[in-house]
Motif scaffolding. Structure first.
Motif, mmCIF file in Angstrom:
data_model
loop_
_atom_site.group_PDB
_atom_site.id
_atom_site.type_symbol
_atom_site.label_atom_id
_atom_site.label_comp_id
_atom_site.label_asym_id
_atom_site.label_seq_id
_atom_site.Cartn_x
_atom_site.Cartn_y
_atom_site.Cartn_z
ATOM 1 N N ARG A 173 0.830 -1.211 0.000
ATOM 2 C CA ARG A 173 0.000 0.000 0.000
ATOM 3 C C ARG A 173 0.862 1.258 0.000
ATOM 4 O O ARG A 173 0.535 2.249 -0.653
ATOM 5 C CB ARG A 173 -0.942 0.005 1.208
ATOM 6 C CG ARG A 173 -2.091 -0.964 1.075
ATOM 7 C CD ARG A 173 -3.042 -0.533 0.000
ATOM 8 N NE ARG A 173 -4.221 -1.368 -0.009
ATOM 9 C CZ ARG A 173 -4.936 -1.617 -1.086
ATOM 10 N NH1 ARG A 173 -4.588 -1.105 -2.242
ATOM 11 N NH2 ARG A 173 -5.994 -2.377 -1.011
ATOM 12 N N ASN B 97 -1.790 -2.362 -6.978
ATOM 13 C CA ASN B 97 -3.071 -2.274 -6.275
ATOM 14 C C ASN B 97 -3.630 -3.672 -6.021
ATOM 15 O O ASN B 97 -4.076 -3.987 -4.912
ATOM 16 C CB ASN B 97 -4.063 -1.434 -7.079
ATOM 17 C CG ASN B 97 -5.391 -1.314 -6.382
ATOM 18 O OD1 ASN B 97 -5.472 -1.102 -5.176
ATOM 19 N ND2 ASN B 97 -6.461 -1.472 -7.138
ATOM 20 N N SER C 81 -1.798 -5.910 -3.148
ATOM 21 C CA SER C 81 -2.166 -5.793 -1.733
ATOM 22 C C SER C 81 -3.365 -6.688 -1.413
ATOM 23 O O SER C 81 -3.439 -7.274 -0.330
ATOM 24 C CB SER C 81 -2.439 -4.340 -1.349
ATOM 25 O OG SER C 81 -3.511 -3.833 -2.093
#
Length: 188
Positions: free
Chosen positions: A131, A155, A158
């Protein structure tokens, strides 16, 4: 070959292609964050290799490490002198792994607190570092063009680490700890 060059002693470094920038340049900071994430994933791999039940989960992580190195290279190569690419198929492959693992997990109603088995806790560390990498890439993308597929991949990564942490705890029979103070937050 000497490992030290002394070029960085004044706070400078070279991007691929020879451009000299300060070590606090947003691009350098971004690929440094990716490098840190790759190290966290390396620790996760080492912890998982200690558990026979997790051996089948190591290969995807090693592939992720290669993808992270690709992202770091793309970031260090501002003008793509090396003609590197980051195909959308990497994102699709990651989504497939996420879906396979997630389909084996029980539904959740509450936020999951990081912890459980050592490998699961390290997967959560990898998730939070991912993140941070994502925030750094977003910041860089407001100033300079970056590979959009790499940003999407980070993205999705995570999400992968979240699902992986839960799957590790399930596989090793560790209970998850839920944060319940806010009540149910997921409605299945």
């Amino acid at each position: 070959m000497k490992i030290y060059t002394k070029r960085g002693d004044q706070g400078n470094t070279n991007l691929i292609g020879g451009r000299t920038v300060k070590k606090n340049d947003l691009r350098v900071h971004a690929y440094g964050e990716v490098d840190e994430l790759n190290s966290e994933v390396g620790l996760l791999v080492a912890l998982m290799k200690e558990e026979k039940e997790l051996e089948s989960l190591v290969s995807p992580l090693q592939t992720i490490q290669h993808h992270l190195f690709d992202i770091g290279s793309l970031l260090a190569d501002r003008n793509n002198k090396l003609e590197l690419s980051f195909p959308d198929s990497y994102i699709q492959d990651l989504e497939t792994v996420i879906d396979i693992l997630n389909d084996k997990l029980p539904p959740i109603d509450y936020f999951v607190l990081p912890g459980g088995a050592k490998a699961a806790a390290q997967a959560h560390v990898s998730r939070t570092v991912t993140r941070r990498v994502e925030r750094q890439l977003v910041e860089l993308s407001t100033k300079e063009e970056i590979n959009k597929s790499a940003l999407v991949y980070i993205n999705r990564l995570s999400d992968y680490f979240f699902v992986l942490a839960r799957f590790i705890n399930l596989t090793l029979n560790h209970d998850e700890v839920y944060y319940t103070n806010t009540g149910k937050v997921f409605h299945n």
